[in-house]
Write a protein that holds these residues in place. Structure first.
Motif, mmCIF file in Angstrom:
data_model
loop_
_atom_site.group_PDB
_atom_site.id
_atom_site.type_symbol
_atom_site.label_atom_id
_atom_site.label_comp_id
_atom_site.label_asym_id
_atom_site.label_seq_id
_atom_site.Cartn_x
_atom_site.Cartn_y
_atom_site.Cartn_z
ATOM 1 N N GLY A 79 4.606 11.520 32.094
ATOM 2 C CA GLY A 79 3.994 10.526 31.231
ATOM 3 C C GLY A 79 3.229 9.452 31.969
ATOM 4 N N ALA A 80 3.380 8.211 31.476
ATOM 5 C CA ALA A 80 2.608 7.095 32.003
ATOM 6 C C ALA A 80 2.909 6.831 33.469
ATOM 7 C CB ALA A 80 2.894 5.839 31.177
ATOM 8 N N LEU A 81 4.175 6.973 33.866
ATOM 9 C CA LEU A 81 4.533 6.715 35.256
ATOM 10 C C LEU A 81 3.830 7.688 36.193
ATOM 11 C CD1 LEU A 81 6.183 5.001 37.159
ATOM 12 C CD2 LEU A 81 8.122 6.538 36.813
ATOM 13 N N LEU A 82 3.764 8.956 35.800
ATOM 14 C CA LEU A 82 3.070 9.951 36.613
ATOM 15 C C LEU A 82 1.588 9.611 36.725
ATOM 16 C CD1 LEU A 82 2.909 12.617 38.146
ATOM 17 C CD2 LEU A 82 2.734 13.800 35.956
ATOM 18 N N LEU A 83 0.980 9.194 35.622
ATOM 19 C CA LEU A 83 -0.439 8.847 35.648
ATOM 20 C C LEU A 83 -0.695 7.640 36.545
ATOM 21 C CD1 LEU A 83 -1.299 9.349 31.885
ATOM 22 C CD2 LEU A 83 -2.276 10.621 33.783
ATOM 23 N N HIS A 84 0.143 6.616 36.402
ATOM 24 C CA HIS A 84 -0.030 5.419 37.225
ATOM 25 C C HIS A 84 0.114 5.751 38.713
ATOM 26 C CE1 HIS A 84 -0.681 2.086 34.575
ATOM 27 N NE2 HIS A 84 0.344 2.389 33.806
ATOM 28 N N ARG A 85 1.169 6.472 39.057
ATOM 29 C CA ARG A 85 1.380 6.820 40.463
ATOM 30 C C ARG A 85 0.259 7.715 40.978
ATOM 31 N NH1 ARG A 85 6.967 6.453 41.666
ATOM 32 N NH2 ARG A 85 7.665 4.449 40.839
ATOM 33 N N GLY A 86 -0.215 8.614 40.114
ATOM 34 C CA GLY A 86 -1.301 9.496 40.522
ATOM 35 C C GLY A 86 -2.564 8.730 40.855
ATOM 36 N N LEU A 87 -2.906 7.741 40.027
ATOM 37 C CA LEU A 87 -4.094 6.929 40.298
ATOM 38 C C LEU A 87 -3.926 6.119 41.578
ATOM 39 C CD1 LEU A 87 -4.951 5.668 36.697
ATOM 40 C CD2 LEU A 87 -6.145 7.411 38.022
ATOM 41 N N GLU A 88 -2.706 5.636 41.818
ATOM 42 C CA GLU A 88 -2.446 4.904 43.059
ATOM 43 C C GLU A 88 -2.668 5.800 44.279
ATOM 44 O OE1 GLU A 88 1.500 3.473 42.748
ATOM 45 O OE2 GLU A 88 1.040 1.948 41.235
ATOM 46 N N LYS A 89 -2.195 7.044 44.198
ATOM 47 C CA LYS A 89 -2.363 7.968 45.316
ATOM 48 C C LYS A 89 -3.833 8.299 45.541
ATOM 49 C CE LYS A 89 2.012 8.337 46.172
ATOM 50 N NZ LYS A 89 2.578 7.703 47.400
ATOM 51 N N LEU A 90 -4.576 8.462 44.456
ATOM 52 C CA LEU A 90 -6.004 8.739 44.596
ATOM 53 C C LEU A 90 -6.692 7.619 45.362
ATOM 54 C CD1 LEU A 90 -6.969 10.111 41.045
ATOM 55 C CD2 LEU A 90 -6.638 11.417 43.140
ATOM 56 N N ARG A 91 -6.413 6.385 44.965
ATOM 57 C CA ARG A 91 -7.065 5.242 45.618
ATOM 58 C C ARG A 91 -6.646 5.122 47.081
ATOM 59 N NH1 ARG A 91 -5.978 2.650 40.608
ATOM 60 N NH2 ARG A 91 -4.081 1.756 41.489
ATOM 61 N N SER A 92 -5.356 5.313 47.352
ATOM 62 C CA SER A 92 -4.873 5.112 48.715
ATOM 63 C C SER A 92 -5.444 6.133 49.692
ATOM 64 C CB SER A 92 -3.340 5.166 48.743
ATOM 65 O OG SER A 92 -2.876 6.457 48.384
ATOM 66 N N HIS A 93 -5.895 7.279 49.192
ATOM 67 C CA HIS A 93 -6.471 8.304 50.063
ATOM 68 C C HIS A 93 -7.989 8.381 49.933
ATOM 69 C CE1 HIS A 93 -2.740 10.115 51.582
ATOM 70 N NE2 HIS A 93 -2.232 9.837 50.400
ATOM 71 N N GLY A 94 -8.577 7.386 49.304
ATOM 72 C CA GLY A 94 -10.031 7.342 49.207
ATOM 73 C C GLY A 94 -10.627 8.346 48.244
ATOM 74 N N VAL A 95 -9.807 8.897 47.348
ATOM 75 C CA VAL A 95 -10.308 9.864 46.371
ATOM 76 C C VAL A 95 -10.916 9.105 45.194
ATOM 77 C CG1 VAL A 95 -9.711 11.771 44.834
ATOM 78 C CG2 VAL A 95 -8.580 11.549 47.057
ATOM 79 N N ARG A 96 -12.127 9.447 44.849
ATOM 80 C CA ARG A 96 -12.828 8.754 43.774
ATOM 81 C C ARG A 96 -12.468 9.343 42.410
ATOM 82 N NH1 ARG A 96 -19.120 7.990 45.726
ATOM 83 N NH2 ARG A 96 -18.718 7.402 47.909
ATOM 84 N N ALA A 97 -12.672 8.525 41.382
ATOM 85 C CA ALA A 97 -12.505 8.983 40.000
ATOM 86 C C ALA A 97 -13.616 8.361 39.170
ATOM 87 C CB ALA A 97 -11.142 8.584 39.451
ATOM 88 N N SER A 98 -14.230 9.153 38.316
ATOM 89 C CA SER A 98 -15.319 8.657 37.484
ATOM 90 C C SER A 98 -14.778 7.737 36.400
ATOM 91 C CB SER A 98 -16.067 9.825 36.841
ATOM 92 O OG SER A 98 -15.240 10.470 35.883
#
Length: 236
Positions: free
Chosen positions: A177-196
């Motif tokens: 749920g929401a926790l997975l989404l939040h953590r996922g976005l954090e991981k994307l940012r911390s590794h320089g992965v972009r999101a539109s």
């Protein structure tokens, strides 16, 4: 699901709509969800409302390409169906933060959800994120910081990593749920992965929907994943 029906357009910014009756969900969720303090009918009503909202969220996204943004309990009514008192109906009062989503973004969400459902490996999911999310946002593979660490982060999110840091044994519990989404976005940012912007809008809308559904029915974790399988399971 029901929506207020438009009656007249008072101005470009104001529309007159029908008055809708029902119990506001903000009143419903003030009571703790405990079997000992609630009647069976109230428990059933809350579980039904959560399931209906979750299904509405995914149907709007996958069938109409609309991200139901800004969903909160104060914008939702629960009432018995007019044609069948044994069933409940959810009424969405305001949808001002809804966003039209392009088909490519919807396809990305479906592909990622399908990969998670079939048990794809962390590396496969990572490569999917890089191609479908990072790439569509204009990112290049060489921009990713510590790719192996990125894949390990995904494994951790999926509950596949041992608790070595704390000296424990076994595996972590999968986030949902929401926790997975939040953590996922954090991981994307911390590794320089972009999101539109489109991907972020869908993720934010899903977080809001999960928040309302999980407060209605904490025992089923908001039932957003179960509703996803009901709506799109045949395509996975």
């Amino acid at each position: 699901m029901a929506l207020p029906r438009p009656l007249a357009q008072g101005s470009p910014e104001v529309a007159l709509v029908t008055w809708e009756e029902g119990v506001c969900l903000s009143e419903v969720i003030r009571r703790p969800f405990t079997a000992s303090s609630m009647e069976d009918s109230e428990i059933a009503a809350r579980m039904t409302a959560a399931k209906m909202l979750a299904r509405v969220f995914w149907k709007l996204l996958f069938r109409h390409r609309i991200a139901l943004g800004g969903l909160c309990a104060g914008n939702v009514l629960l009432r018995t169906a007019m044609d069948d008192e044994d069933h409940y109906q959810v009424v969405l009062l305001r949808c001002g933060l809804c966003r039209q989503v392009d088909q490519a973004t919807v396809d990305d969400v479906r592909e990622i959800a399908s990969a998670v459902h079939r048990g794809a490996s962390p590396r496969e999911l990572g490569e999917l994120f890089l191609s479908r999310v990072h790439g569509r946002a204009g990112g290049r593979p060489e921009e990713v910081v510590d790719p192996e660490g990125f894949y390990s982060s995904i494994a951790s999110l999926l509950g596949l990593t041992c608790l070595a840091e704390s000296g424990g044994s076994g595996v972590t519990q999968p986030l949902r749920g929401a926790l997975l989404l939040h953590r996922g976005l954090e991981k994307l940012r911390s590794h320089g992965v972009r999101a539109s912007a489109a991907h972020l809008q869908v993720a934010t809308a899903a977080v809001a929907a999960h928040g309302v559904c999980s407060r209605l029915d904490p025992f089923s974790d908001g039932c957003l994943y179960e509703a996803l399988l009901e709506v799109e399971g045949g395509k996975f």
